[in-house]
Motif scaffolding. Structure first.
Motif, PDB file in Angstrom:
ATOM      1  N   ILE A  73       0.836  -1.207   0.000  1.00 44.58           N
ATOM      2  CA  ILE A  73       0.000   0.000   0.000  1.00 44.58           C
ATOM      3  C   ILE A  73       0.869   1.255   0.000  1.00 44.58           C
ATOM      4  O   ILE A  73       0.626   2.188  -0.772  1.00 44.58           O
ATOM      5  CB  ILE A  73      -0.955   0.011   1.216  1.00 44.58           C
ATOM      6  CG1 ILE A  73      -1.997  -1.099   1.089  1.00 44.58           C
ATOM      7  CG2 ILE A  73      -1.640   1.374   1.356  1.00 44.58           C
ATOM      8  CD1 ILE A  73      -2.809  -1.350   2.346  1.00 44.58           C
ATOM      9  N   ARG A  74       1.882   1.270   0.844  1.00 47.30           N
ATOM     10  CA  ARG A  74       2.743   2.457   0.946  1.00 47.30           C
ATOM     11  C   ARG A  74       3.544   2.718  -0.331  1.00 47.30           C
ATOM     12  O   ARG A  74       4.025   3.825  -0.541  1.00 47.30           O
ATOM     13  CB  ARG A  74       3.659   2.321   2.162  1.00 47.30           C
ATOM     14  CG  ARG A  74       2.877   2.443   3.464  1.00 47.30           C
ATOM     15  CD  ARG A  74       3.744   2.307   4.705  1.00 47.30           C
ATOM     16  NE  ARG A  74       2.903   2.404   5.897  1.00 47.30           N
ATOM     17  CZ  ARG A  74       2.891   1.504   6.872  1.00 47.30           C
ATOM     18  NH1 ARG A  74       3.685   0.440   6.826  1.00 47.30           N
ATOM     19  NH2 ARG A  74       2.099   1.671   7.908  1.00 47.30           N
ATOM     20  N   ASN A  75       3.667   1.707  -1.183  1.00 48.73           N
ATOM     21  CA  ASN A  75       4.353   1.865  -2.473  1.00 48.73           C
ATOM     22  C   ASN A  75       3.384   2.045  -3.636  1.00 48.73           C
ATOM     23  O   ASN A  75       3.806   2.123  -4.792  1.00 48.73           O
ATOM     24  CB  ASN A  75       5.264   0.667  -2.739  1.00 48.73           C
ATOM     25  CG  ASN A  75       6.446   0.641  -1.800  1.00 48.73           C
ATOM     26  OD1 ASN A  75       7.062   1.667  -1.539  1.00 48.73           O
ATOM     27  ND2 ASN A  75       6.766  -0.532  -1.266  1.00 48.73           N
TER      28      ASN A  75
ATOM     29  N   GLN B  79     -11.215  10.182   6.021  1.00 49.01           N
ATOM     30  CA  GLN B  79     -11.410  10.689   4.669  1.00 49.01           C
ATOM     31  C   GLN B  79     -10.143  10.487   3.835  1.00 49.01           C
ATOM     32  O   GLN B  79     -10.041   9.554   3.073  1.00 49.01           O
ATOM     33  CB  GLN B  79     -11.792  12.168   4.763  1.00 49.01           C
ATOM     34  CG  GLN B  79     -12.326  12.747   3.491  1.00 49.01           C
ATOM     35  CD  GLN B  79     -13.006  14.078   3.763  1.00 49.01           C
ATOM     36  OE1 GLN B  79     -13.943  14.148   4.551  1.00 49.01           O
ATOM     37  NE2 GLN B  79     -12.545  15.113   3.114  1.00 49.01           N
ATOM     38  N   ALA B  80      -9.190  11.395   3.954  1.00 46.91           N
ATOM     39  CA  ALA B  80      -7.906  11.322   3.252  1.00 46.91           C
ATOM     40  C   ALA B  80      -6.949  12.255   3.970  1.00 46.91           C
ATOM     41  O   ALA B  80      -7.379  13.204   4.623  1.00 46.91           O
ATOM     42  CB  ALA B  80      -8.064  11.737   1.785  1.00 46.91           C
ATOM     43  N   PRO B  81      -5.659  12.022   3.865  1.00 48.45           N
ATOM     44  CA  PRO B  81      -4.712  12.911   4.530  1.00 48.45           C
ATOM     45  C   PRO B  81      -4.781  14.332   3.965  1.00 48.45           C
ATOM     46  O   PRO B  81      -5.026  14.519   2.776  1.00 48.45           O
ATOM     47  CB  PRO B  81      -3.345  12.296   4.223  1.00 48.45           C
ATOM     48  CG  PRO B  81      -3.585  11.020   3.534  1.00 48.45           C
ATOM     49  CD  PRO B  81      -5.008  10.949   3.132  1.00 48.45           C
TER      50      PRO B  81
ATOM     51  N   ARG C 287       1.786   9.444  -1.580  1.00 54.51           N
ATOM     52  CA  ARG C 287       2.372   9.160  -0.269  1.00 54.51           C
ATOM     53  C   ARG C 287       1.281   8.513   0.572  1.00 54.51           C
ATOM     54  O   ARG C 287       0.659   9.145   1.427  1.00 54.51           O
ATOM     55  CB  ARG C 287       2.889  10.411   0.422  1.00 54.51           C
ATOM     56  CG  ARG C 287       3.610  10.024   1.728  1.00 54.51           C
ATOM     57  CD  ARG C 287       4.344  11.150   2.376  1.00 54.51           C
ATOM     58  NE  ARG C 287       5.204  10.586   3.405  1.00 54.51           N
ATOM     59  CZ  ARG C 287       5.858  11.304   4.274  1.00 54.51           C
ATOM     60  NH1 ARG C 287       5.784  12.613   4.232  1.00 54.51           N
ATOM     61  NH2 ARG C 287       6.605  10.724   5.191  1.00 54.51           N
ATOM     62  N   PRO C 288       0.994   7.240   0.306  1.00 53.35           N
ATOM     63  CA  PRO C 288      -0.073   6.554   1.040  1.00 53.35           C
ATOM     64  C   PRO C 288       0.204   6.506   2.545  1.00 53.35           C
ATOM     65  O   PRO C 288       1.294   6.159   2.981  1.00 53.35           O
ATOM     66  CB  PRO C 288      -0.076   5.153   0.437  1.00 53.35           C
ATOM     67  CG  PRO C 288       0.548   5.327  -0.925  1.00 53.35           C
ATOM     68  CD  PRO C 288       1.574   6.404  -0.739  1.00 53.35           C
TER      69      PRO C 288
ATOM     70  N   CYS D 184      -3.830   8.884  -0.056  1.00 54.42           N
ATOM     71  CA  CYS D 184      -2.940  10.004  -0.367  1.00 54.42           C
ATOM     72  C   CYS D 184      -3.714  11.320  -0.345  1.00 54.42           C
ATOM     73  O   CYS D 184      -4.930  11.331  -0.535  1.00 54.42           O
ATOM     74  CB  CYS D 184      -2.337   9.831  -1.764  1.00 54.42           C
ATOM     75  SG  CYS D 184      -1.296   8.368  -1.937  1.00 54.42           S
ATOM     76  N   TYR D 185      -2.978  12.415  -0.158  1.00 45.37           N
ATOM     77  CA  TYR D 185      -3.596  13.733  -0.228  1.00 45.37           C
ATOM     78  C   TYR D 185      -4.165  13.925  -1.633  1.00 45.37           C
ATOM     79  O   TYR D 185      -3.434  13.837  -2.624  1.00 45.37           O
ATOM     80  CB  TYR D 185      -2.567  14.817   0.095  1.00 45.37           C
ATOM     81  CG  TYR D 185      -3.096  16.209  -0.128  1.00 45.37           C
ATOM     82  CD1 TYR D 185      -4.143  16.700   0.645  1.00 45.37           C
ATOM     83  CD2 TYR D 185      -2.576  17.018  -1.129  1.00 45.37           C
ATOM     84  CE1 TYR D 185      -4.647  17.975   0.440  1.00 45.37           C
ATOM     85  CE2 TYR D 185      -3.074  18.293  -1.339  1.00 45.37           C
ATOM     86  CZ  TYR D 185      -4.106  18.765  -0.558  1.00 45.37           C
ATOM     87  OH  TYR D 185      -4.615  20.019  -0.776  1.00 45.37           O
ATOM     88  N   PRO D 186      -5.482  14.188  -1.754  1.00 42.26           N
ATOM     89  CA  PRO D 186      -6.122  14.232  -3.074  1.00 42.26           C
ATOM     90  C   PRO D 186      -5.947  15.553  -3.825  1.00 42.26           C
ATOM     91  O   PRO D 186      -6.231  15.624  -5.017  1.00 42.26           O
ATOM     92  CB  PRO D 186      -7.599  13.999  -2.745  1.00 42.26           C
ATOM     93  CG  PRO D 186      -7.756  14.533  -1.353  1.00 42.26           C
ATOM     94  CD  PRO D 186      -6.454  14.281  -0.666  1.00 42.26           C
TER      95      PRO D 186
END
Length: 190
Positions: A8-10, A39-41, A23-24, A85-87
């Motif tokens: 996931i982080r990749n 929600q999302a970062p 940047r998960p 990730c930040y959308p």
């Protein structure tokens, strides 16, 4: 679980849609007792890589009645966003979470956490995904009907400082819902 989290982080599935790049952000462990689906970062979390490392996270920890040490112990609490990730920025705040993440990653994460006692759904994106037609007509009514989703799900509005107006209009939330939430958190962490 570690292999899954590394994957996931990749992840770069929606790379071309992310202004700041992928940047998960996720935290989970097979021992997790509680999962928080947000929600999302935001931009600050994107920079630090630490989930809920912003004013919303401080308010959320206050609502939950937990210390930073408990909140960030993934053996106790898993932190799983709808979009990892930040959308990016929209007209009136951050864009919605990317739609690819939850269908791709949520099931494998949840399958790897057999000890979950409670899943906290924060905001409409998480509630719509997990509750579907069981949601009420809007977020306020869904949160007011929180008992309908227990014992598995607990629904909350987003703890953003921008929601101060909502909180002031709905005093029942702190008086009733937060009291129940804190009791459920203590029970799940026993």
């Amino acid at each position: 679980m570690e292999d899954l989290l590394t994957e996931i982080r990749n992840c770069e599935v929606c790379k071309e849609h992310l202004a700041l790049g992928p940047r998960p952000i996720v935290a989970a462990n097979p021992e997790s007792r509680i999962a928080i689906v947000g929600q999302a970062p935001g931009t600050k979390v994107h920079k630090t890589g630490v989930p809920w490392d912003d004013p919303s996270g401080k308010q959320l920890r206050n609502w939950l009645g937990v210390t930073d040490g408990i909140f960030y112990d993934e053996r106790k609490i898993a932190l799983i966003p709808m979009g990892f990730c930040y959308p990016g920025k929209g007209k009136s705040g951050d864009l919605p979470p990317r739609p690819e993440c939850a269908p791709l990653w949520h099931s494998p994460i949840f399958e790897g956490m057999p000890n979950l006692q409670l899943v906290i759904l924060i905001g409409q994106y998480a509630q719509r995904y997990y509750l579907g037609e069981k949601m009420e007509k809007n977020l306020t009514e869904t949160v007011r009907a929180y008992k309908n989703y227990l014992p598995h799900y607990f629904v909350l509005p987003h703890p953003s400082p921008r929601n101060r107006f909502w909180l002031s209009k709905n005093p029942w939330f702190v008086e009733e819902v937060i009291t129940e939430l804190q009791w459920r958190i203590k029970d799940a962490l026993r």
